[in-house]
Design a protein around this motif. Structure first.
Motif, PDB file in Angstrom:
ATOM      1  N   TYR A  88       8.589  13.332  -6.573  1.00 30.52           N
ATOM      2  CA  TYR A  88       8.522  14.581  -7.346  1.00 30.52           C
ATOM      3  C   TYR A  88       8.335  14.277  -8.823  1.00 30.52           C
ATOM      4  N   PRO A  89       7.165  13.750  -9.178  1.00 30.12           N
ATOM      5  CA  PRO A  89       6.970  13.307 -10.562  1.00 30.12           C
ATOM      6  C   PRO A  89       6.961  14.469 -11.547  1.00 30.12           C
ATOM      7  N   ARG A  90       7.630  14.288 -12.637  1.00 28.24           N
ATOM      8  CA  ARG A  90       7.638  15.245 -13.742  1.00 28.24           C
ATOM      9  C   ARG A  90       7.559  14.458 -15.044  1.00 28.24           C
ATOM     10  N   ALA A  91       6.779  14.945 -15.973  1.00 28.19           N
ATOM     11  CA  ALA A  91       6.673  14.290 -17.281  1.00 28.19           C
ATOM     12  C   ALA A  91       8.050  14.240 -17.929  1.00 28.19           C
ATOM     13  N   GLY A  92       8.417  13.071 -18.404  1.00 26.98           N
ATOM     14  CA  GLY A  92       9.644  12.936 -19.178  1.00 26.98           C
ATOM     15  C   GLY A  92      10.923  12.931 -18.378  1.00 26.98           C
ATOM     16  N   ASN A  93      10.814  12.922 -17.041  1.00 26.85           N
ATOM     17  CA  ASN A  93      12.017  12.889 -16.210  1.00 26.85           C
ATOM     18  C   ASN A  93      12.613  11.483 -16.202  1.00 26.85           C
ATOM     19  N   LYS A  94      13.783  11.331 -16.784  1.00 22.62           N
ATOM     20  CA  LYS A  94      14.397   9.997 -16.846  1.00 22.62           C
ATOM     21  C   LYS A  94      15.271   9.704 -15.630  1.00 22.62           C
ATOM     22  N   ASP A  95      15.497  10.696 -14.811  1.00 14.41           N
ATOM     23  CA  ASP A  95      16.353  10.519 -13.634  1.00 14.41           C
ATOM     24  C   ASP A  95      15.557  10.363 -12.350  1.00 14.41           C
ATOM     25  N   TRP A  96      14.289  10.010 -12.447  1.00 14.57           N
ATOM     26  CA  TRP A  96      13.490   9.910 -11.229  1.00 14.57           C
ATOM     27  C   TRP A  96      13.989   8.778 -10.345  1.00 14.57           C
ATOM     28  N   LYS A  97      13.763   8.943  -9.050  1.00 14.60           N
ATOM     29  CA  LYS A  97      14.270   8.005  -8.060  1.00 14.60           C
ATOM     30  C   LYS A  97      13.116   7.198  -7.490  1.00 14.60           C
ATOM     31  N   LEU A  98      13.210   5.888  -7.626  1.00 14.25           N
ATOM     32  CA  LEU A  98      12.177   5.006  -7.089  1.00 14.25           C
ATOM     33  C   LEU A  98      12.200   5.030  -5.568  1.00 14.25           C
ATOM     34  N   VAL A  99      11.051   5.251  -4.951  1.00 14.42           N
ATOM     35  CA  VAL A  99      10.934   5.255  -3.490  1.00 14.42           C
ATOM     36  C   VAL A  99       9.940   4.161  -3.096  1.00 14.42           C
ATOM     37  N   GLU A 100      10.335   3.300  -2.162  1.00 18.38           N
ATOM     38  CA  GLU A 100       9.493   2.160  -1.795  1.00 18.38           C
ATOM     39  C   GLU A 100       8.380   2.509  -0.817  1.00 18.38           C
ATOM     40  N   THR A 101       7.380   1.665  -0.795  1.00 16.86           N
ATOM     41  CA  THR A 101       6.317   1.694   0.215  1.00 16.86           C
ATOM     42  C   THR A 101       6.181   0.279   0.744  1.00 16.86           C
ATOM     43  N   ILE A 102       6.116   0.145   2.068  1.00 16.28           N
ATOM     44  CA  ILE A 102       5.993  -1.190   2.659  1.00 16.28           C
ATOM     45  C   ILE A 102       4.731  -1.259   3.504  1.00 16.28           C
ATOM     46  N   VAL A 103       3.909  -2.250   3.231  1.00 16.48           N
ATOM     47  CA  VAL A 103       2.697  -2.477   4.028  1.00 16.48           C
ATOM     48  C   VAL A 103       2.859  -3.825   4.709  1.00 16.48           C
ATOM     49  N   GLU A 104       2.966  -3.756   6.032  1.00 13.10           N
ATOM     50  CA  GLU A 104       3.323  -4.966   6.786  1.00 13.10           C
ATOM     51  C   GLU A 104       2.133  -5.918   6.942  1.00 13.10           C
ATOM     52  N   GLU A 105       2.436  -7.089   7.403  1.00 13.60           N
ATOM     53  CA  GLU A 105       1.490  -8.197   7.484  1.00 13.60           C
ATOM     54  C   GLU A 105       0.162  -7.815   8.140  1.00 13.60           C
ATOM     55  N   GLY A 106      -0.894  -8.168   7.469  1.00 10.34           N
ATOM     56  CA  GLY A 106      -2.225  -8.032   8.059  1.00 10.34           C
ATOM     57  C   GLY A 106      -2.765  -6.614   8.131  1.00 10.34           C
ATOM     58  N   ALA A 107      -2.052  -5.641   7.619  1.00 10.32           N
ATOM     59  CA  ALA A 107      -2.579  -4.274   7.635  1.00 10.32           C
ATOM     60  C   ALA A 107      -3.713  -4.139   6.619  1.00 10.32           C
ATOM     61  N   SER A 108      -4.593  -3.161   6.860  1.00  7.67           N
ATOM     62  CA  SER A 108      -5.697  -2.871   5.945  1.00  7.67           C
ATOM     63  C   SER A 108      -5.648  -1.410   5.537  1.00  7.67           C
ATOM     64  N   ILE A 109      -5.889  -1.151   4.261  1.00 11.93           N
ATOM     65  CA  ILE A 109      -5.919   0.213   3.739  1.00 11.93           C
ATOM     66  C   ILE A 109      -7.321   0.464   3.211  1.00 11.93           C
ATOM     67  N   GLY A 110      -8.027   1.404   3.854  1.00 10.38           N
ATOM     68  CA  GLY A 110      -9.429   1.646   3.507  1.00 10.38           C
ATOM     69  C   GLY A 110      -9.584   2.231   2.113  1.00 10.38           C
ATOM     70  N   ALA A 111     -10.793   2.129   1.611  1.00 12.14           N
ATOM     71  CA  ALA A 111     -11.152   2.539   0.255  1.00 12.14           C
ATOM     72  C   ALA A 111     -10.727   3.979  -0.027  1.00 12.14           C
ATOM     73  N   GLY A 112     -10.143   4.185  -1.197  1.00  9.05           N
ATOM     74  CA  GLY A 112      -9.858   5.543  -1.647  1.00  9.05           C
ATOM     75  C   GLY A 112      -8.717   6.235  -0.927  1.00  9.05           C
ATOM     76  N   ALA A 113      -8.016   5.546  -0.054  1.00  2.90           N
ATOM     77  CA  ALA A 113      -6.866   6.165   0.618  1.00  2.90           C
ATOM     78  C   ALA A 113      -5.739   6.399  -0.389  1.00  2.90           C
ATOM     79  N   VAL A 114      -4.915   7.423  -0.124  1.00  5.60           N
ATOM     80  CA  VAL A 114      -3.757   7.742  -0.964  1.00  5.60           C
ATOM     81  C   VAL A 114      -2.513   7.570  -0.100  1.00  5.60           C
ATOM     82  N   VAL A 115      -1.616   6.715  -0.523  1.00  2.49           N
ATOM     83  CA  VAL A 115      -0.433   6.385   0.277  1.00  2.49           C
ATOM     84  C   VAL A 115       0.798   6.967  -0.401  1.00  2.49           C
ATOM     85  N   LEU A 116       1.427   7.947   0.243  1.00  2.00           N
ATOM     86  CA  LEU A 116       2.655   8.497  -0.325  1.00  2.00           C
ATOM     87  C   LEU A 116       3.769   7.460  -0.259  1.00  2.00           C
ATOM     88  N   CYS A 117       4.762   7.605  -1.093  1.00  5.91           N
ATOM     89  CA  CYS A 117       5.840   6.624  -1.076  1.00  5.91           C
ATOM     90  C   CYS A 117       6.869   6.993  -0.010  1.00  5.91           C
TER      91      CYS A 117
END
Lengths: 154, 154, 154
Positions: A88-117
């Motif tokens: 939930y990005p907001r300009a100037g929000n200092k309390d934002w919570k980092l959310v991870e994304t994990i891409v496991e071994e050997g996976a492929s992400i095609g051109a221009g894809a958007v990966v949510l966290c």
């Protein structure tokens, strides 16, 4: 130093970059970032501290790897793929919570894809070009969706 | 000069850039562009004259803000968001008509979203990552669509 | 030399670049690439050898034209459009098969569209901003889809 970085790339202090890795034009590797061995980073790739990049990862042009994005060995990231680390990005929000994304071994992400966290892309999965990844992807799955995101709680 | 611009950024003549604004690597601010106070522009952000950027706007990597794009105060623009200013682009068309886009105060545009021109995104709205914004978005609305565009007249 | 290239652009050896073409900031033209006359390449455009770019082609910011991408005369390519040349990309795959993309004369590709390889976009066609192009597009057709890709064989 046993990796290659083009003169136009910016490599900040205290980075760990593995042997055989190639970092191409106008890349920017932030202070303390960790990149494995035998990787290839195309033009205008940006890597933050807190990102994890394994060995033999290939990242094409114009990709930003933010804090919280974890790419295991032999992952392929197509050109202009987009990662995120804040639901939930907001300009100037200092309390934002980092959310991870994990891409496991050997996976492929095609051109221009958007990966949510908050998503895990399984081992060897194939994400189609231009897909919007809005859920976990199973190991070996081919994911080609460009659907609606379902807001949390619905 | 009370703003910061990285050495690799190009700031053309006659720009107005507010106090406290930070402009990072390989940005390009075109002649006469106007940017408010306390903004942050990530890597490879491009701003044309005729764009309007308010105060405390945060723009992430790889975003181009074209003539006709208006970002009010405290707008967040995610990485690789795409704006436009011509509905029917053709190479070499000298008679093209500029169409504005307005993003109201405090709205956020998620990573990789594509915003068609002629659209108003309301105050505080949240555009999901990878969405294609093909209609006006209400104040406070969460918009996550990736649907067909409806050509005019249909 | 009768074309213009900004000082920050990298033009490798043995390129053929036509009279009147303008190549803007931080572009990169790879060795042996061929670009026609009176073209305009915006910021951060990358052109590989094996790409074919005709005359009077306009390419906006942040576009990579890979080996196998053929743009005929007067094609318009919007900002952050994404091309591809490998249907099943995998990191470190040395046996990958190049697949061509052909964009016929006078066609326009809207901002942020993703064009799969193996596709022909017909003469004068108009691809909507943010579309995912997953099939051939007829001459003169307006294509606005953002649908699922159908994996081959289904």
């Amino acid at each position: 130093m046993n990796y290659f970085a083009h003169d136009s790339a910016v490599i900040e202090a205290h980075c760990q970059i593995g042997i055989g890795t190639k970092i191409w034009h106008i890349c920017h590797i932030r202070e303390g970032a960790k990149i494995g061995r035998n990787c290839v980073l195309g033009r205008n790739v940006y890597v933050e501290a807190g990102a994890v990049i394994g060995d033999a990862v290939h990242i094409q042009n114009n990709v930003s790897i933010y804090n919280g994005v974890i790419l295991r060995n032999r992952v392929f990231v197509g050109p202009s793929v987009v990662f995120t680390n804040d639901r939930y990005p907001r300009a100037g929000n200092k309390d934002w919570k980092l959310v991870e994304t994990i891409v496991e071994e050997g996976a492929s992400i095609g051109a221009g894809a958007v990966v949510l966290c908050g998503i895990r892309i399984g081992k060897g999965a194939m994400i189609g070009a231009g897909a919007r990844v809005i859920r976990d992807v199973e190991p070996g799955e081919t994911y080609v969706e460009c659907g609606r995101q379902i807001p949390e709680g619905l």
